[in-house]
Design an enzyme around this catalytic site. Structure first.
Site, short mmCIF file in Angstrom:
data_model
loop_
_atom_site.label_atom_id
_atom_site.label_comp_id
_atom_site.label_asym_id
_atom_site.label_seq_id
_atom_site.Cartn_x
_atom_site.Cartn_y
_atom_site.Cartn_z
N ASP A 349 0.87 -1.17 0.00
CA ASP A 349 0.00 0.00 0.00
C ASP A 349 0.91 1.23 0.00
O ASP A 349 2.10 1.13 0.29
CB ASP A 349 -0.87 -0.04 1.27
CG ASP A 349 -1.74 1.18 1.41
OD1 ASP A 349 -2.27 1.64 0.39
OD2 ASP A 349 -1.88 1.68 2.54
N THR A 351 -0.32 4.90 1.09
CA THR A 351 -0.63 5.84 2.17
C THR A 351 -0.49 5.17 3.52
O THR A 351 -1.16 4.18 3.81
CB THR A 351 -2.08 6.36 2.00
OG1 THR A 351 -2.23 6.82 0.67
CG2 THR A 351 -2.36 7.48 2.97
N GLU A 453 -2.84 21.37 0.84
CA GLU A 453 -3.38 22.70 1.09
C GLU A 453 -3.12 23.12 2.53
O GLU A 453 -2.74 24.25 2.81
CB GLU A 453 -4.89 22.71 0.82
CG GLU A 453 -5.25 22.71 -0.65
CD GLU A 453 -6.42 23.64 -0.93
OE1 GLU A 453 -7.47 23.43 -0.31
OE2 GLU A 453 -6.28 24.56 -1.74
#
Length: 1126
Positions: A349, A351, A453
């Site tokens: 995987d 993340t 962000e």
């Protein structure tokens, strides 16, 4: 009603005994010993007592059963502590901020305006960006009124449970009205509630019916390749045993017919035996019992002990312990250790496994100047570490204390009031869709749609441009201590085609400005021509940033004319309310205003990898292990990380991207890739093409194919769905396996398992899957070995895994040290065990030719009983638990040592046959040398010692010393324990022998110890010891000679490395620092699919304005798994 409890264990209280016995009797040897026990109950053929088989068999079954029960309990016990199991379909439950969603729920109401609920889906798809769900208006009215919720009387009709995470179809009937339900109103099990104080949901699917569990696959019984090989070998041994028994039975029939028939007065036939042929038939079964030690039952007990011991080494390894979370490595299954030394494919995987899920503002370029690096007094760049001095942000009371930056020149530029620097950070504080929370003054928490962000807004905050609050019409920013309120006039939202976002704001001074950030390749096309020289400088910086694996964005601005803007905003309103072609019209307007931008600079964000990931991947690649990344994240992000951690690099000949939208497109792309990698694979003469043209339903194994270079493959989930179809799967696996690295993005949990299953089907290779989230459970269960990382995303992956630890970097130690040692130890154990038992048992075979094929044993019965149990058990266990060809440092420095395990070179059918022939040779020496030495021999006082008892003692003494010398030759790493076991076992043998053959024992137990005085009479003769020495020499000399020549002429990787052990300087040469060589432009740092711009501008997610905060509430101290049922 569906229950919410789920089962990750194999057994329950009632099924344990039958299921476990069924699994254990799948081992052919166990079934054979049961058959042997039945034979021993027949008096006419039994030459040994029944308890000699039943006691060891029961012991083996009991030990294995207890170990399996403990392993299974470890898999399941943690789930029983959870409160979720009491939830049932139809229940209404309350969830609070930061809670895991307990079942698949229909969202009824929430604390947020318009019943919006923010969720994080990292457990499902690996994405960390927030997603928003909204309840139906008719249920949103229920709020948190318990009376109304209790009286809620709707009927939900929906599709049957399935594994589609992105789709849901149903209807809600309430007060006679029907309402359509879709995936936007569903909260799926495994998600986490974020930025939402509370919400209520109706349980639609529970337990195994939830979409998460539908993707998780079944718990399977895993067996190692050595276990499967041993089953085959045991069958071969049975065939060999049957052949020997047949030869001896025929010999008995001939001897009884020719000789025994005439000696019945002296040697009467057994009761009921009336012919030589019947005597031969009975003798066949008698020899089956006597020769059964070619497969001793203690083999399986020893194997379990070795596996258990090697599992403890993993649990106790302090170098795999992670202090920050107090997490040790854990072998959750104790039956798969040696398989860790044979891994060929790793499915990982992304993340939370390769990355920490933490984004950090690392560097930036502002108006042609790069910031972020640290230089010493002589102007040399120095590496940043824990001791490097951080920038002091104490002057800024609103700064985030966790933010770290090291380049002091940037904060100086801000303090000096540099216009471009201020404009740069102003852009970062205004151009985003982040939601702020400020429960206490100055204590700001940002909830970002994507972690990128959040990192950029936090950076602006620390450098003095603090984003403090927002409403649908305004953004409040504290600039260098001064509060300013900007009017938010428009958000030009991000999507996958635009790859940028813009905001249009009016400053308190009345200036109209458009601020834009996005992918460099897109924004460079929109810049004003006056920016060309600045663009070149910025490009250089971007290349530097990308070479370090950082995620980049370019930022730009444009001052707008008031008159033009008023006309544009009017047309924008018309386009946004158009009934037809709305998206196209808006896109044209965005393109129109986002032109002639002025370049400000670029940002560089580090998607923080877990410590040591690039080094681990490089080391595993040098061990010829292929790594496939299977992630639910999008393509750009997955490729970004792959470059960061050295999976992909610029030295590769090509990286193929498979993104076809039809079956034919995918087939063409796969074939084009294979044609480039290996053109000759399309010829009719290619062996794989020939092999697969022959029609056969049995899946064929694909041999390894070498490409003409180093390649990578990237495939999207949509294309993968076509690739996994039956007509394309062979092409997919053939093309993918030629590549060094494969990255599958946007894949569902079930697709992860299907990819692993595909490789298992077509490749004769051992697979390992590693992940940390519930979305990884299915592949963890499917792979030969499943590894769970106890990380950010709950415990579901760990609960389903075979091994677990806290950091990806520990994988290299698990495989290259523990796995390799376990494999070598098991192989050495099996080779030695089969050898010593062939040597022991076949002496009976040769003796049969000299004893009238009468099934008489060569050895004393007590020696037969104690040979495997006492005399030879501990030395081989000592070797199998402590042996190592090289130590752990060299195992990691020379990953090539791992390759023989992948190719199964240390124990296979060929190696077994060699052991068998060595055993046959030794048995010939061990029988005929003592036989020749004893034949017509007398003692020094003239008394004869050529009797059966003296011969038996001499043979068994020779045998024990020979097998002890053999284990000394097999041992590479000597410890006090090995020495003690070997010398101790020999001492115990002589002590027991002299005791059992003594006058005292004979007088107490006359029938049990008939060998009275044999030991002292025989072992006191020099010629006996000379014969013993000759036997040992003849048995061991060929082995020593063969091994010496093999080391010189065909050395193994271990032999080659051991030559380096005398040269310490070699160690220093290998301790080099890993360098990143990538110069590729890194992907842009947007990790979300579509922005929240429309939601923010509509104000639907806004609360009434408060002094500090304008968004939803946040309860960081809520209990993680808490829920309240109604």
């Amino acid at each position: 009603r569906g229950n919410n409890s789920i089962k990750t264990s194999k057994y329950n209280f009632f099924s344990f005994l039958p299921l476990n016995l069924f699994e254990q009797f799948q081992r052919i040897a166990n079934a054979y010993f049961l058959f042997l026990l039945i034979l021993q109950l027949i008096p006419q053929i039994s030459s040994l007592a029944w308890f000699t088989t039943v006691v060891p068999l029961v012991l083996v079954l009991a030990v294995s059963g207890v170990k399996d029960a403990i392993d299974d309990f470890d898999l399941s016990c943690r789930l029983k502590d959870e409160k979720w199991m009491n939830v049932q379909v139809g229940d209404i439950i309350r969830l609070e901020n930061n809670n895991f969603v307990t079942a698949d729920l229909l969202l009824l109401s929430s604390s947020e305006p318009h019943s919006l609920t923010y969720i994080e889906t990292a457990e499902l798809d690996g994405e960390t960006n927030l997603k928003v769900k909204q309840a139906l208006t008719v249920t949103a009215e229920l709020g948190e009124d318990l009376q109304k919720l209790t009286e809620f009387n709707g009927e939900v009709k929906c599709e049957a449970p399935n594994n589609k995470l992105d789709k849901f179809t149903g209807t809600l009937t309430l007060r006679g009205e029907k309402y359509a339900l879709d995936n936007e109103k569903m909260l799926l099990r495994g998600c986490i509630i974020r930025n939402t104080e509370w919400c209520f949901g109706l349980v639609i699917y529970a337990g195994p019916d939830t979409k998460l569990m539908q993707n998780s696959g079944k718990t399977t019984f895993k067996r190692t390749s050595i276990d499967r090989l041993m089953n085959v070998l045991v069958l071969l041994i049975f065939a060999f045993l049957a052949l020997m028994c047949l030869i001896l039975a025929i010999g008995n029939g001939i001897w009884e017919y020719d000789k025994g028939y005439y000696f019945q007065v002296y040697l009467p036939w057994a009761e009921g035996v009336n012919s030589a042929s019947y005597s031969g038939f009975l003798m066949f079964w008698s020899y089956v019992i006597i020769l059964n030690t070619v497969v001793p039952i203690s083999l399986y007990v020893s194997v379990e002990i070795i596996r258990l011991g090697n599992s403890f080494y993993i649990d106790w390894d302090r170098k795999m312990y992670y202090p920050p979370k107090d997490t040790p490595a854990q072998a959750r299954t104790t039956t798969l250790n040696e398989e860790l030394g044979q891994i060929k494919y790793i499915f990982s995987d992304k993340t939370g496994t390769l990355t920490q899920n933490i984004m950090c503002f690392n560097k930036c370029s502002i108006h042609g100047k790069s910031y972020g690096d640290v230089y010493d007094m002589s102007g040399q760049r120095i590496e940043i570490n824990e001791k490097t001095e951080k920038v002091d942000f104490s002057y800024n009371q609103l700064a985030d204390p966790k933010f770290a930056f090291y380049d002091h020149s940037l904060v100086e530029a801000v303090k000096l009031g540099d216009i471009q620097t201020h404009r740069f950070f102003r852009l970062l504080s205004l151009c985003h869709t982040v939601m702020p929370e400020e429960k206490k003054e100055g204590n700001l928490v940002y909830q970002a749609q994507s972690p990128d962000e959040g990192a950029l807004v936090t950076a602006a905050r620390n450098f003095g441009f603090v984003f403090r609050a927002r409403t649908p019409e305004t953004i409040t920013v504290v600039e260098m201590g001064e509060t300013k309120v900007y009017k938010l006039l428009a958000i030009l939202d991000f999507n996958n085609v635009r790859k940028r976002m813009s905001v249009i704001v009016r400053s308190p001074e009345g200036d109209l400005t458009l601020y834009c950030k996005g992918a460099d390749t897109i924004l460079y096309e929109l810049l004003h021509s006056s920016c060309d020289s600045l663009k070149e400088e910025t490009t250089e910086h971007l290349n530097e940033f990308a070479g370090e694996g950082l995620r980049t964005l370019v930022v730009a601005y444009k001052n707008l004319d008031e008159e033009y803007f008023q006309d544009w905003i009017r047309r924008h309103h018309e386009a946004s309310t158009a009934l037809e072609g709305r998206e196209d019209k808006l896109s044209e307007l965005y393109e129109e205003i986002e032109k002639d931008l002025m370049l400000l600079g670029a940002t560089a964000i580090e998607d923080k990898l877990q410590d040591g990931v690039p080094q681990t991947i490089e080391t595993l690649a040098r061990a010829s292990i292929k790594i496939w990344v299977l992630t639910g994240d999008k393509q750009e992000t997955a490729m970004n990380i792959s470059y960061s951690c050295n999976l992909l690099n610029d030295d590769m000949d090509d990286v193929f991207v498979i993104e076809g939208s039809t079956s034919d497109d995918v087939l063409k792309e796969l074939r084009d890739a294979r044609k480039k990698m290996k053109p000759e694979s399309f010829l009719d003469s290619d062996e794989i093409n020939i092999q697969f043209e022959k029609s056969s339903k049995k899946p064929k194994v694909l041999p390894d194919e070498q490409a003409n270079g180093v390649y990578g493959l990237v495939i999207t989930g949509h294309s993968l769905a076509y690739g996994l179809e039956e007509n394309l799967e062979l092409e997919l696996v053939r093309t993918a396996c030629m590549c060094k690295v494969v990255i599958c993005c946007r894949v569902t949990p079930l697709q992860k398992a299907q990819v692993v299953e595909l490789v298992k089907k077509y490749k004769k290779a051992v697979t390992l899957a590693i992940g940390d989230g519930a979305n990884d459970v299915s592949m963890i269960k499917t792979a030969h070995i499943g590894v769970g990382i106890s990380g950010q995303e709950g415990m579901q992956a760990v609960l389903s895994s075979d091994f677990s630890f806290a950091q990806f970097r520990y994988l290299q130690r698990l495989l290259l040290v523990h796995g390799r040692w376990s494999y070598i130890r098991m192989c050495k154990f099996l080779k030695y065990f089969f050898y010593k038992n062939f040597a022991f048992t076949l002496v009976h075979f040769w003796y049969g030719f000299f004893s009238g094929f009468s099934a008489q044993t060569v050895y004393d019965e007590w020696f037969i009983t104690l040979y495997n149990l006492v005399y030879t058990s501990l030395p081989v266990l000592g070797m199998s638990l402590f042996d190592q060809d090289v130590d752990d440092r060299w195992s990691l420095l020379f990953p090539q040592l791992y390759v023989p395990g992948q190719q199964n070179l240390y124990f296979n059918k060929t190696v077994f046959v060699k052991c068998m022939f060595q055993g046959i040779y030794s048995s010939l020496i061990l029988f005929f040398i003592p036989y020749g030495a004893m034949y017509n021999t007398v003692r020094s006082d003239g008394k004869a010692i050529a009797d059966y008892q003296s011969f038996a003692l001499m043979v068994q003494t020779c045998l024990l010393i020979v097998v002890s010398v053999q284990i000394c030759l097999d041992t590479s790493y000597w410890t006090v324990v090995n020495q003690f076991f070997i010398w101790g076992s020999l001492s115990v043998y002589f002590a027991i022998t002299f005791t059992m053959y003594s006058d005292g024992m004979y007088m107490i137990f006359t029938a049990s110890f008939p060998f009275v005085g044999t030991a002292r009479n025989t072992l006191s003769q020099p010629n006996v010891w000379l014969a013993i020495f000759l036997s040992i020499t003849l048995c061991v000399l060929p082995v020593v000679g063969f091994r010496f020549l093999k080391t010189q002429l065909r050395p193994t990787p271990s032999d080659k490395v051991r030559k380096y052990l005398i040269k310490p300087e070699i160690l220093q040469q290998h301790l080099r620092r890993l360098r990143r060589t990538s110069t590729r432009r890194s992907g842009y740092a947007f990790a979300h699919q579509h922005g929240f711009g429309a939601l923010i501008m509509s104000g639907r997610n806004m609360r009434p304005k408060s002094p500090f905060a304008t968004t939803g509430t946040f309860s960081p101290n809520s209990d993680k798994h808490k829920h309240k049922g109604l």
